[in-house]
Design an enzyme around this catalytic site. Structure first.
Site, PDB file in Angstrom:
ATOM      1  N   MET A   1       0.850  -1.192   0.000  1.00  0.00           N
ATOM      2  CA  MET A   1       0.000   0.000   0.000  1.00  0.00           C
ATOM      3  C   MET A   1       0.880   1.235   0.000  1.00  0.00           C
ATOM      4  O   MET A   1       1.743   1.378   0.868  1.00  0.00           O
ATOM      5  CB  MET A   1      -0.913   0.012   1.221  1.00  0.00           C
ATOM      6  CG  MET A   1      -1.860   1.211   1.263  1.00  0.00           C
ATOM      7  SD  MET A   1      -3.044   1.119   2.610  1.00  0.00           S
ATOM      8  CE  MET A   1      -1.987   1.474   4.002  1.00  0.00           C
ATOM      9  N   CYS A   2       0.667   2.114  -0.954  1.00  0.00           N
ATOM     10  CA  CYS A   2       1.433   3.357  -1.059  1.00  0.00           C
ATOM     11  C   CYS A   2       0.480   4.512  -1.310  1.00  0.00           C
ATOM     12  O   CYS A   2      -0.705   4.322  -1.629  1.00  0.00           O
ATOM     13  CB  CYS A   2       2.451   3.274  -2.195  1.00  0.00           C
ATOM     14  SG  CYS A   2       3.712   1.999  -1.959  1.00  0.00           S
ATOM     15  N   GLY A   3       0.967   5.711  -1.180  1.00  0.00           N
ATOM     16  CA  GLY A   3       0.170   6.894  -1.462  1.00  0.00           C
ATOM     17  C   GLY A   3       0.763   7.683  -2.603  1.00  0.00           C
ATOM     18  O   GLY A   3       1.982   7.837  -2.696  1.00  0.00           O
TER      19      GLY A   3
END
Length: 316
Positions: A1-3
């Site tokens: 999960m990354c932004g």
């Protein structure tokens, strides 16, 4: 999960605020990526000399970078104006000598990496919380026409600066990515046969190289992204920057979150809506979720009039 975050300004009056807006957007995505962060900023003017290019170098610290640059200047009989920002230094060098400079650094300056090259683009990235990374490089004070950023939660590799986004494999070209590619090893081998080189085993660097290769072969940014929908396997949301362009694409399944907002003044992207809530005029913006397998692209049109540059954004 990354932004992921991105901001493309249509209104030149907002350009002095680009860094401040992008910094807040990046910080908001901290819980999606607390391990490392990075961003690319496209300066409003770029290098003044058409024959020059900016090289962003990364090293252990200012002293190591300063020493390496001094030795390079002496060895190559070259004067390279430098701007120091913590562990990064931006050099302005003749474009015709870029390959020579890269080769010298690789052979003689262990621990010094070339992060990016461009007339307008500068890339900064480090391990640490997004707010800390933004503060170290004074993102809040940077101005420009557009920029993209990334907060990383390492799931398949170690937490290192080399694994941080954005990745760049072409002049004024960079990419941030949320997702995972399953065919990156095979594609990396194919791209090496096309003359591309890679510094990491990161799948995002392969995606960046793929787009650079497509554009080198004559494709537009939009066409390169359309090709990626069939040539890249896996789950991905890409936000891409070029000297004059900004684009977004999601894979056909589109399982990674994404939201966009557009006004007369800007186009903005965030992995979640909360990354956009602090932007001016967001209450009246057209907010939408980008559709799967559809390329969204905007181009900065530069025209000469009375000796001045005027920019406007257009959706392609």
């Amino acid at each position: 999960m990354c932004g992921i975050v991105g901001l493309f300004l249509k209104n030149p009056k907002l350009e002095p605020q680009l860094g401040a807006m992008l910094s807040k957007m990046l910080e908001t995505m901290t819980d999606r990526g607390p391990d490392s962060a990075g961003f690319a900023v496209y300066g409003s003017d770029g290098v003044s000399d058409a024959g020059s290019v900016k090289l962003t170098l990364r090293g252990p610290g200012p002293e190591a970078l300063r020493s390496a640059v001094a030795k390079m200047e002496q060895a190559l009989a070259l004067s390279a104006p430098a701007t120091e920002r913590d562990t990064h230094t931006v050099l302005t060098v003749p474009a015709t000598r870029e390959a020579e400079i890269r080769a010298w650094l690789q052979a003689n300056a262990a621990g010094i990496d070339v992060v990016s090259a461009g007339r307008r683009m500068e890339i900064y990235k480090e391990v640490g919380l997004p707010a800390s990374v933004a503060e170290r490089f004074a993102l809040e004070n940077m101005s420009g026409t557009h920029g993209i950023g990334h907060t990383r939660m390492a799931t398949e590799s170690a937490v290192t600066t080399n694994g941080a986004h954005p990745f760049s494999t072409g002049t004024d070209e960079c990419l941030v990515h949320n997702g995972s590619l399953s065919n990156h090893n095979d594609l990396r081998r194919r791209l090496r046969h096309e003359g591309l080189s890679f510094a990491t085993q990161n799948d995002t660097e392969v995606a960046a190289g793929y787009l650079s290769w497509r554009m080198r072969e004559g494709a537009s940014l939009e066409q390169a992204l359309e090709s990626s929908l069939t040539d890249l396997d896996g789950f991905f949301t890409f936000v891409v920057g070029t000297e004059t362009g900004f684009a977004v694409v999601r894979d056909p399944i589109a399982c990674k979150p994404a939201v966009m907002a557009e006004t007369d003044d800007y186009v903005a992207f965030g992995s979640e809506y909360r990354a956009l809530v602090g932007l001016p005029g967001i209450d009246t913006a057209r907010v939408f979720e980008p559709e799967p397998a559809k390329v969204y692209a905007w181009e900065r049109q530069v025209e000469r009039s009375m000796g001045a540059d005027h920019a406007s954004g257009e959706r392609l």
